[in-house]
Design a protein around this motif. Structure first.
Motif, PDB file in Angstrom:
ATOM      1  N   THR A  19      46.114 112.513 -44.012  1.00  0.00           N
ATOM      2  CA  THR A  19      44.813 112.470 -43.360  1.00  0.00           C
ATOM      3  C   THR A  19      44.467 113.772 -42.657  1.00  0.00           C
ATOM      4  OG1 THR A  19      45.806 111.497 -41.385  1.00  0.00           O
ATOM      5  CG2 THR A  19      44.895 109.969 -43.010  1.00  0.00           C
ATOM      6  N   GLY A  20      45.433 114.690 -42.597  1.00  0.00           N
ATOM      7  CA  GLY A  20      45.109 115.961 -41.952  1.00  0.00           C
ATOM      8  C   GLY A  20      46.312 116.858 -41.816  1.00  0.00           C
ATOM      9  N   GLY A  21      46.051 118.083 -41.412  1.00  0.00           N
ATOM     10  CA  GLY A  21      47.138 119.026 -41.199  1.00  0.00           C
ATOM     11  C   GLY A  21      46.617 120.302 -40.575  1.00  0.00           C
ATOM     12  N   PHE A  44      45.062 114.268 -36.124  1.00  0.00           N
ATOM     13  CA  PHE A  44      45.202 113.092 -36.986  1.00  0.00           C
ATOM     14  C   PHE A  44      44.378 113.236 -38.260  1.00  0.00           C
ATOM     15  CE2 PHE A  44      47.105 109.909 -34.081  1.00  0.00           C
ATOM     16  CZ  PHE A  44      46.976 110.585 -32.867  1.00  0.00           C
ATOM     17  N   ILE A  45      43.190 113.800 -38.097  1.00  0.00           N
ATOM     18  CA  ILE A  45      42.236 113.855 -39.203  1.00  0.00           C
ATOM     19  C   ILE A  45      41.657 115.261 -39.274  1.00  0.00           C
ATOM     20  CG2 ILE A  45      40.160 112.829 -40.204  1.00  0.00           C
ATOM     21  CD1 ILE A  45      40.514 110.519 -38.147  1.00  0.00           C
ATOM     22  N   THR A  46      41.756 115.882 -40.442  1.00  0.00           N
ATOM     23  CA  THR A  46      41.093 117.172 -40.628  1.00  0.00           C
ATOM     24  C   THR A  46      40.301 117.123 -41.930  1.00  0.00           C
ATOM     25  OG1 THR A  46      43.036 118.114 -41.724  1.00  0.00           O
ATOM     26  CG2 THR A  46      42.818 118.514 -39.371  1.00  0.00           C
ATOM     27  N   ALA A  56      49.672 115.389 -40.633  1.00  0.00           N
ATOM     28  CA  ALA A  56      49.475 113.942 -40.434  1.00  0.00           C
ATOM     29  C   ALA A  56      49.645 113.287 -41.802  1.00  0.00           C
ATOM     30  CB  ALA A  56      48.090 113.671 -39.868  1.00  0.00           C
ATOM     31  N   ILE A 109      40.744 108.593 -47.057  1.00  0.00           N
ATOM     32  CA  ILE A 109      39.679 108.813 -46.067  1.00  0.00           C
ATOM     33  C   ILE A 109      38.459 109.488 -46.692  1.00  0.00           C
ATOM     34  CG2 ILE A 109      41.146 108.853 -44.024  1.00  0.00           C
ATOM     35  CD1 ILE A 109      41.043 111.862 -44.044  1.00  0.00           C
TER      36      ILE A 109
END
Lengths: 336, 224
Positions: free
Chosen positions: B175-177, A207-209, B148, A26
């Motif tokens: 993609t994230g956490g 979902f996205i950070t 994620a 991403i």
């Protein structure tokens, strides 16, 4: 129960294995949001005040300049491209994505935070740089046409440099003093924790950070929030609404605003040119009284309501632009 | 390759289970005959959410062990577009003078959709809970990490109109956490528990927060 679990397990496993190829990052430039001018040198750009800005100009280079200032902070000029029509009426129309916005170069959050209120001066300096870049002769008149945050920036600029600008169109600035801006933003967003709109904004955070300066991710998340707003009558899902939002400049300028409470109406008493102030009929957060209140700092001012559209429709709606906004703007600019 | 390892790990975890859930449990009043726990809850977790859950106690000689499954959805006009399912295990490791320590490990499947995007994510959620548990009440602190791991992006025509170059497909390796920490408290009567928990959420860089930086849940369990 065991049967259900086995089915679920099999489905879960199948989906996971299906995900094993073509994995993408991403953070890869261009994969989720367009590249900026420093990442894609084929995009039109200028370099002013130490920043590469996505910029274009149309019309005779020696004609009166109209600089179009987009909203946000963090928006871009794509939705304002109708203003290009003004070039057909003898004007030099200049568009640029502000620093950290649209397709212009991104900078670390720290740069703005360290400047404090000076971050707003940086935006003014960028505007001065844009004007200087496109100006071909000393007597060339310069008009500003700002929408939303761009109108606030334009008002602040003429307050600071009242003799540098010879005409000003402001389209629905939320306010010019910070408390008014916050009041408007709260009215415009009407946060309701139960609504689809609210959850559409907050739910993706699991979902996205992105870290503070991971612009691709943060800008993308802001783009995913683009939606219809029944309060303001905006529809940012329409084709051509934006290229890329600037999340860092957006949140940082808000934070700086909350810390320093800037007054963008300062110095406007020294700006003695008539001002055209436009607002929209379908922005329910911008009733007549609010328009009268916000426009009261300009003397003299022509306060005009654009019928049938919401906040962005003043400039982005083709029909409203052709039939109402452009005739009004042209009549005003031609009178100066 | 890395994805295959992750897939195998989650698959192995799931195959260990008979059934599953993720409730807040009062370990102090739990007994070996409580085979099932049903749960309903409502709260704030990246938005306003409502959830149901089921837990099954796996009898063994070592630790109280629950397998769980939980489903929650976000409020709004369309309640089926934003949802989350957790499946996993909950184990009470330590019991010392009513102080008890337990952990939860869940595989997470979540979905999100708006005008621009549809996201489907496979992730994990690991939580540690340390608390003081009595037969009729409990008070505990929890800390956890919600990751994620891999996410499928499917952009709408509307977003492709804005940016035709936006890629669809699987994005990873992560993609994230978000980290979270908070407190939970509850009281029990008969076969019932009512609990509340609340805390704060931080993104994994510890410097920023999600748009909703807090979470909270009011829940009810019935043990059968």
């Amino acid at each position: 129960m065991n049967f259900i679990i086995k089915i679920l397990t099999a489905a879960f496993a199948a989906l996971l294995f299906a995900s094993c190829d073509k994995e993408q990052l991403i953070t890869e430039p261009g994969s989720l949001v367009p590249r900026t001018v420093d990442e894609d040198l084929t995009l039109p750009s200028i370099t002013v005040n130490g920043a590469m800005l996505h910029a274009e100009a149309f019309g005779d280079p020696d004609s009166t300049i109209i600089v179009c200032l987009h909203g946000g902070p963090g928006g871009d000029y794509r939705y304002m491209l109708n203003c290009k029509d003004l070039a057909d009426h003898g004007y030099r129309v200049v568009f640029y994505d502000q620093r950290g916005s649209g397709l212009s170069q991104r900078f670390p959050e720290k740069l703005y935070r360290d400047l404090g209120l000076g971050a707003v001066d940086l935006m003014y300096d960028d505007l001065s740089g844009v004007i200087a870049h496109y100006r071909t002769h000393a007597n060339q008149k310069v008009f500003l046409l700002g929408h939303s945050w761009g109108a606030i920036l334009a008002a602040g600029y003429v307050g600071k440099y009242p003799l540098a600008i010879q005409g000003l169109v402001v389209c629905e600035p939320g306010g010019l003093v910070f408390d008014d801006i916050i009041h408007y933003v709260n009215e415009a967003r009407s946060p309701n924790l139960w609504s689809e709109w609210s959850n559409d904004i907050t739910y993706p955070d699991q979902f996205i950070t992105g870290k503070k300066d991971q612009h691709e991710i943060l800008d993308y998340k802001l783009s995913m929030r683009a939606s219809k707003n029944d309060v303001t009558g905006e529809d940012n899902t329409k084709p051509g609404s934006y290229w890329r939002y600037g999340a860092v400049i957006n949140s940082t300028l808000y934070d700086i605003g909350e810390q320093y409470h800037p007054d963008f109406s300062q110095g406007l008493t020294f700006f003695e040119v008539p001002v055209l102030f436009l607002y929209s009929e379908k922005n329910h957060a911008y009733p007549d009284e609010w328009a009268a209140r916000i426009s009261s700092v300009f003397h003299p001012v022509d306060l005009t309501k654009i019928a049938g559209v919401g906040h962005d429709g003043i400039v982005s709606d083709d029909e409203a632009w052709r039939n109402m906004t452009m005739p009004k703007v042209l009549s005003y600019f031609n009178s100066l | 390759m890395k994805n295959i390892k992750i897939s195998m790990f989650i698959l192995a975890l799931m195959l260990m289970m008979n059934a599953i859930k993720a409730q807040t449990i009062n370990w102090g009043c739990l007994n070996r005959n409580d085979n099932h726990i049903l749960n309903v809850n409502a709260g704030l977790e990246y938005g306003t959410v409502f959830g149901v859950g089921y837990g099954y106690q796996i009898k063994n000689k070592l630790f109280p062990l629950f397998a769980n499954v939980e489903y929650s959805f976000a409020s709004g006009e369309n309640i089926f577009d934003d949802m989350k399912t957790k499946v996993g295990l909950q184990v009470r490791w330590v019991d010392f003078h009513n102080f008890q320590f337990s952990t939860r490990l869940h595989g997470v499947i979540r979905r999100y959709e708006n005008d621009n995007i549809r996201l489907v994510d496979f992730g994990s959620d690991l939580t540690g809970v340390l608390g003081y548990y009595r037969k009729t009440w409990f008070l505990a602190a929890e800390v956890g990490f919600d990751k994620a791991i891999i996410t499928h992006f499917k952009h709408s025509d509307a977003y492709h109109e804005q940016y035709p170059g936006a890629l669809n497909g699987w994005f990873g390796p992560t993609t994230g956490g978000n980290f979270y920490y908070g407190v939970q408290a509850g009281f029990s009567f008969g076969k019932n528990d009512v609990y509340i928990k609340a805390g704060k959420t931080l993104t994994q860089d510890f410097k920023t927060t999600p748009t909703v930086p807090i979470y909270g849940q009011l829940g009810y369990n019935v043990r059968l």
